[in-house]
Scaffold this active site. Sequence first.
Site, short mmCIF file in Angstrom:
data_model
loop_
_atom_site.label_atom_id
_atom_site.label_comp_id
_atom_site.label_asym_id
_atom_site.label_seq_id
_atom_site.Cartn_x
_atom_site.Cartn_y
_atom_site.Cartn_z
N THR A 150 -8.12 -7.14 23.45
CA THR A 150 -8.77 -6.26 22.45
C THR A 150 -8.22 -4.83 22.51
OG1 THR A 150 -10.64 -5.64 23.89
CG2 THR A 150 -10.90 -7.61 22.54
N LEU A 169 -11.03 -1.78 18.28
CA LEU A 169 -12.14 -2.52 17.69
C LEU A 169 -12.42 -3.80 18.50
CD1 LEU A 169 -11.46 -2.15 13.86
CD2 LEU A 169 -12.69 -0.64 15.43
N HIS A 170 -12.70 -3.61 19.80
CA HIS A 170 -12.88 -4.76 20.71
C HIS A 170 -13.76 -5.86 20.10
CE1 HIS A 170 -11.43 -2.15 23.93
NE2 HIS A 170 -12.30 -1.23 23.52
N ASP A 171 -14.96 -5.45 19.69
CA ASP A 171 -15.96 -6.46 19.29
C ASP A 171 -15.61 -7.13 17.96
OD1 ASP A 171 -17.23 -5.70 21.57
OD2 ASP A 171 -18.71 -4.43 20.58
#
Length: 313
Positions: free
Chosen positions: A193, A238-240
């Site tokens: 991510t 924008l990991h999630d």
Amino acid sequence: MKKLPIVMDFDTGTDDAIAIICALMHRDCLDIKAITAVAGNVPLDATAANTLNIVDFLGHTDIPVARGAAAPLTRELKCAISHGKTGLGDVVVPTSTRAFCEKDAAEVIYDAAVECAGELVYLATGPQTNIALAIQRHPDIVNLIKKVYIMGGCLVGGNTTPATEFNAYVDPEALQVLFRSGLDVTMIGLDVTLRTAVPLWVKEAVSRVETPEAQLATKVIDFCLRRNKEWGYDEANLHDVVAFCSIVNPSVLTLKKYYVDVETEGTITRGMTVADFRDVCPDKEKNIWCAEDIDLGRFWSWFVDLFKNYERR
Ligand code: BDR
Ligand code: CA
């Protein structure tokens, strides 16, 4: 086409907020049974309020929103500083007056799993406390959820300690309960991510879309970029959103299954996700699908097109 039944759990959070926005634009293919909140980036009161406010601001007042765990299974809550005091930086979302579900997140997840009889998909982008509680209270849940996707852990490195990603660090015992549960888990880890620093063209393309979804996402991205610049680096990840994307657009990620467990006792490795890359534990069954690579071209096209093509009902 049959919609995919799903429950999603967030510690909302800037990148969680954008993942929620993306999910709400997928209701043509997702049957969102509930959205649940957990303490993590900021305390539960704030993550729950952010979650409900975003869902309602974008007009999805029919989706049940539940509060979950206010603290990890056994430890004190340690929050992040990067999302600001409220979790959304300086971005303000109108306050919803709708009530949360009467049941807590773990019960809401279990009820949805029972209702969907083996078809439910579960996504969590914060500490894994809520699903761990659901497993502890209702062990039969492991036969009732089809797939679990998480943003958390990493195959190599960390952001909270040199060895540990934030969500895994906050509640390692919960992550261990999940990893040892027998559920079909996909781990979208930090090492993948971290490659999603928002490119300028993406930020500009989204900012030109005049929907509340795109404008809210733009404000959140702007906050992340400003904050990170103050801290001396130039990117917002924008990991999630990657974890959510892997459900609706699985071809963006390359996955490999490993035996993975979680360190709960280490002093410098608290929450480390330890993968058996070289099969040195042949007696241990491979239990976790791990993201190893991301096709960034596809990911960003999906993201931009989603905002451009979304038609509000
Ligand atoms: C994760 O930690 C949180 O701060 C983010 O929302 C993301 O879920 C990245 O380590
Ligand atoms: Ca998160």
